[in-house]
Enzyme design. Structure first.
Site: not given
Ligand code: TYD
Length: 133
Positions: A48
């Site tokens: 993303h």
């Molecule tokens: P995401 O940022 O997509 O993870 P990565 O980039 O590490 O693969 O986040 C994964 C899930 O966690 C998504 O459902 C949102 C949640 N999340 C939170 O609730 N708070 C946060 O601070 C973060 C980073 C993620």
């Protein structure tokens, strides 16, 4: 590519080291800290971009690769030293992969979590940066 390797200030001696992140280490006000841990070696994280969020990634332990795309170029940065972080500006696509066993990725962020700030579709990302340059 709107990224930068950031030297983390540290105090080192024979009894171990301290890495120190105060606000002046990053070009934003620190609003959130989170960390990835227990990541399987086959997992890919990220996938993303963020419209506004700026981040500093710090490999507290182990190593992993960060693949970065800005619509023109692609760069892979391996993070494996706890005193070297990676600043990623907004509007940069990132994927995290090749996590070593026990790797911990700490993320220092400029904003609290909000899903509205994410662009999770690569084609939408390309459209977004075309219209928001
Ligand atoms: P995401 O940022 O997509 O993870 P990565 O980039 O590490 O693969 O986040 C994964 C899930 O966690 C998504 O459902 C949102 C949640 N999340 C939170 O609730 N708070 C946060 O601070 C973060 C980073 C993620």
């Amino acid at each position: 590519m709107d990224i930068q390797i950031v030297e983390i200030p540290n105090v080192k001696n024979a009894n171990g080291n301290i890495g120190i992140i105060e606000n002046d280490v990053v070009p934003f006000d620190i609003k959130r800290v989170y960390y990835l841990y227990d990541v399987p070696s086959s997992a890919k994280r990220g996938g993303h971009a963020h419209k506004n969020l700026q981040q500093l990634l710090v490999p507290l332990s182990g190593s992993f690769d960060v693949v970065l795309k800005d619509g023109l170029d692609e760069v892979t940065v391996t993070l494996n030293k706890p005193d070297k972080g990676l600043f990623i500006n907004s509007n940069t696509w990132r994927e995290l992969e090749n996590f070593s066993s026990g790797a911990v990725c700490m993320v220092i962020a400029s904003q609290e979590y909000t899903e509205e700030d994410y662009i999770r579709d690569y084609d939408q990302f390309l459209e977004y940066i075309k219209t928001n340059k």
